[in-house]
Scaffold this motif. Structure first.
Motif, PDB file in Angstrom:
ATOM      1  N   THR A  96       0.660   3.054  -4.101  1.00 41.59           N
ATOM      2  CA  THR A  96       1.540   4.226  -3.980  1.00 41.59           C
ATOM      3  C   THR A  96       2.779   3.863  -3.167  1.00 41.59           C
ATOM      4  N   ARG A 142     -15.862   0.226   1.099  1.00 43.26           N
ATOM      5  CA  ARG A 142     -15.339   0.195  -0.267  1.00 43.26           C
ATOM      6  C   ARG A 142     -14.296   1.297  -0.458  1.00 43.26           C
ATOM      7  N   VAL A 143     -14.677   2.499   0.068  1.00 40.60           N
ATOM      8  CA  VAL A 143     -13.745   3.634  -0.075  1.00 40.60           C
ATOM      9  C   VAL A 143     -12.427   3.317   0.623  1.00 40.60           C
ATOM     10  N   VAL A 144     -12.564   2.767   1.878  1.00 38.55           N
ATOM     11  CA  VAL A 144     -11.355   2.447   2.648  1.00 38.55           C
ATOM     12  C   VAL A 144     -10.518   1.405   1.909  1.00 38.55           C
ATOM     13  N   ARG A 145     -11.253   0.392   1.334  1.00 36.30           N
ATOM     14  CA  ARG A 145     -10.540  -0.662   0.620  1.00 36.30           C
ATOM     15  C   ARG A 145      -9.800  -0.083  -0.585  1.00 36.30           C
ATOM     16  N   ASP A 146     -10.572   0.788  -1.344  1.00 39.98           N
ATOM     17  CA  ASP A 146      -9.959   1.398  -2.531  1.00 39.98           C
ATOM     18  C   ASP A 146      -8.745   2.234  -2.132  1.00 39.98           C
ATOM     19  N   ARG A 147      -8.961   3.036  -1.041  1.00 40.44           N
ATOM     20  CA  ARG A 147      -7.864   3.908  -0.602  1.00 40.44           C
ATOM     21  C   ARG A 147      -6.658   3.055  -0.177  1.00 40.44           C
ATOM     22  N   THR A 148      -6.984   1.988   0.569  1.00 42.63           N
ATOM     23  CA  THR A 148      -5.896   1.128   1.057  1.00 42.63           C
ATOM     24  C   THR A 148      -5.123   0.552  -0.127  1.00 42.63           C
ATOM     25  N   ARG A 149      -5.945   0.112  -1.146  1.00 43.19           N
ATOM     26  CA  ARG A 149      -5.298  -0.475  -2.312  1.00 43.19           C
ATOM     27  C   ARG A 149      -4.424   0.582  -2.996  1.00 43.19           C
ATOM     28  N   ALA A 150      -5.037   1.795  -3.165  1.00 46.94           N
ATOM     29  CA  ALA A 150      -4.294   2.874  -3.825  1.00 46.94           C
ATOM     30  C   ALA A 150      -3.043   3.214  -3.020  1.00 46.94           C
ATOM     31  N   LEU A 151      -3.232   3.220  -1.678  1.00 46.67           N
ATOM     32  CA  LEU A 151      -2.082   3.560  -0.824  1.00 46.67           C
ATOM     33  C   LEU A 151      -0.987   2.513  -0.935  1.00 46.67           C
ATOM     34  N   SER A 152      -1.433   1.228  -0.943  1.00 42.76           N
ATOM     35  CA  SER A 152      -0.402   0.195  -1.011  1.00 42.76           C
ATOM     36  C   SER A 152       0.313   0.245  -2.357  1.00 42.76           C
TER      37      SER A 152
END
Ligand code: ADP
Length: 581
Positions: A308, A296-306
């Motif tokens: 950004t 979930r964290v990775v998904r959230d981070r990935t989403r946030a990164l994309s």
């Protein structure tokens, strides 16, 4: 889970206890049963043997002959006694007795029971009837016997009775060797024979607490015993063997203990296995939860990164566009600045050129008029003034040329002293004209070498000295000083004057192109700008300050050069076609 285990263990314990009990019981019963069978056989054998003896003896003629009385009524006692002793000895009977029908004892072998008539009438009565008489007897000493009797007839007449007393001593002695209680009860329930002397001739009800299998008086106290009974065929008595059930209880106890232990062991193993399983399940769940959380964290981070990333690319795009706009604006500004500079320059140049041109025109006009009048010396004077003005215009033209031309790229070690001297040569006439008497060169200047171009460095000094002269113009104590010193790998050159200095707010501007405080026609403000560019080209810096005692101080910082590596040669500023401002 615990309840299931407890139930299973209880079932296992109950089953093993019951099967152990069954096994032990059948073992005990089997052994006791074997004893019972053997003893039944022995006892039956003994009784059978003695049962047959009286009828056999009563048939014997020698025995029959003993039962006579003489006229006085005396019997053959001695012969009868011998016969009784002989028979008793041979058959190992307890006693053998010959008795007349009236109860008088003809003879007996051991006189143990016959002194009492207990049972005797019955033995005689039954024998008289032609049957086998039988009686259980005991005496005051506790001795017991069983008597068989048979009637003696002579010529059909009942003349006496033969009685054989059975000896149970050997039987009881054999029983005494057994650990188990062995006893015989008669039809009345009295213990007739027993391997425990205390039991003999006592009613069984005194020795037993409950009927059937129960508690028996063993060595003074009642104990549990298993009673195995068999009916003796001859006497209708019961032969008992008491078996100790202790092995059954012990077997039950040990089976219960073992089963409980095994149950506990199985329970513990099951507990450990369950615990391990539970731990494994918990660990798997925890791992799964962690993995899910991580995912979930990775998904959230990935989403946030994309997101950004997206906004970054948008920002980059915006910046790129802004830069594009800026560049365009800059280009436009440069163009505008260029045009402005060109305008300024045109104004200044037109002023510079128009003034001498106007002067030249008026000198030429005057010269023509003087020529018409024939005043040749005046014509000559005007022409030489025109010549001077043309020279000045040419000088201005050369300066502009040097400003616009790209400087020579060659730089290298150049002698500072020589260059300063050459610059002074060019500057001195102007100094004299301006009334500046002293231009001093410090001792530090000579012998130093700097990295630069000879002509351009000369231009720098000419410009600086000219500016100082301009500032000092008309001043009586005017002094210009040039000095230099080495500071490590750098050479610091100072050009100072004792003029009015520079207004503080103008200090940052003096190196800007076209900055001037001079009157139109006297300066166009590009001299220091050129100086600054030249010094930069040499890898140096120039700065200006006001001296505390008054006057300006220009400080040039240049790279020190090593003359060993050769001196950059080239034309001197004196021979150069370039002029200075
Ligand atoms: P210009 O000499 O044509 O004015 P410069 O670039 O050579 O152009 O000089 C710019 C200005 O710097 C001068 O107009 C003058 O005001 C000031 N300046 C330069 N040198 C000195 C000096 N030694 N003392 C006072 N002012 C100076």
């Amino acid at each position: 889970m615990f309840v299931v285990w407890a139930i299973l263990t209880a079932i296992a314990v109950a089953w093993s206890v019951s099967s152990a009990k069954q096994r032990a019981l059948s073992d005990v019963m089997q052994k006791a049963g074997e004893t019972l069978s053997v003893q039944t056989e022995i006892l039956s054998g003994v009784l059978d043997k003695y049962r047959l003896l009286p009828p056999l003896l009563s048939q014997q003629s020698s025995i029959r002959a003993l039962f006579v009385r003489d006229a006085e009524g005396n019997a053959q006692t001695i012969d009868a006694r011998r016969a009784a002793e002989a028979i008793s000895g041979m058959s190992a009977a307890r006693d053998v007795a010959f008795v007349f029908p009236d109860g008088e004892i003809l003879a007996n072998a051991r006189e143990s029971f016959v002194e009492r008539d207990e049972g005797l009438p019955e033995l005689i009565r039954v024998a008289e009837q032609g049957r086998l008489g039988r009686a259980a007897l005991s005496n005051s000493r506790g001795e017991r016997t069983y008597a068989f009797s048979s009637g003696v007839r002579r010529e059909g007449k009942f003349v006496g009775v033969v009685i054989v007393y059975v000896d149970f001593y050997r039987v009881e002695a054999a029983w005494a060797l057994s650990a188990r209680r062995i006893f015989v009860t008669d039809q009345a329930g009295t213990v007739f024979l027993a391997n425990d002397a205390d039991w003999r001739l006592k009613p069984i009800s005194q020795l037993r607490q409950t009927g059937g299998v129960g508690r028996y008086l063993i060595d003074g106290r009642f104990e549990d015993r298993l009673d195995l009974v068999r009916r003796l065929p001859v006497l209708e008595w019961d032969l008992h063997v008491l078996a100790d059930p202790a092995p059954v209880a012990a077997a039950r106890l040990s089976a219960a203990s073992i089963a409980t232990l095994v149950g506990l062991l199985v329970g513990m193993i099951a507990l450990v296995v369950l615990r391990r399983n539970e731990e494994a399940i918990i660990k798997a769940r925890t791992d799964r939860a962690i993995a899910l959380r991580l995912e979930r964290v990775v998904r959230d981070r990935t989403r946030a990164l994309s997101i950004t990333n997206q906004s970054l690319s948008q920002e980059v795009e915006v910046r790129r566009e802004a830069e594009e706009r800026l560049r365009k604006t800059q280009d436009e500004l440069v163009q505008t600045a260029k045009l402005a500079a060109l305008g300024q320059m045109s104004t200044a140049l037109s002023h510079e050129y128009n003034q001498p041109l106007a002067a030249i025109r008026s000198y030429a006009d005057n010269a023509l008029r003087f020529l018409e009048r024939g005043a040749i010396p005046e014509v000559s004077g005007n022409l030489s003034r025109i010549n001077g003005l043309v020279e000045r215009m040419a000088e201005l033209s050369r300066t502009l040329l040097s400003f616009s031309r790209k400087p020579g790229a060659t730089i290298g070690p150049v002698p500072l002293g020589t260059i300063v001297d050459e610059a002074l040569l060019l500057a001195r006439p102007r100094a004299r004209a301006a009334g500046v008497a002293t231009i001093a060169v410090g001792e530090g200047v000579s012998g130093l070498y700097v990295v630069g171009g000879r002509i351009r460095l000369g231009q720098v000094f000419v410009n600086l000295i000219n500016n100082a002269i301009d500032a000092l113009s008309g001043q009586s104590d005017a002094v210009v000083e040039i000095d230099a010193r080495r500071e490590g790998e750098r050479i610091v050159v100072t050009v100072i004057d004792n003029g009015p200095g520079i207004e503080p707010d103008q200090l940052p501007k003096v190196f800007e192109p076209f900055f001037t405080t001079k009157e139109v026609g006297e300066g166009i403000g590009i001299g220091l700008s050129i100086v600054d560019n030249i010094i930069r080209d040499f890898g140096g810096t120039i700065m200006v300050t006001n001296r505390p005692e008054g006057g300006a101080c220009f400080t040039i910082n240049l790279r020190a050069a090593d003359p060993e590596n050769g001196v950059a040669d080239g034309e001197s500023i004196l021979t150069s076609s370039r002029a200075v401002v």
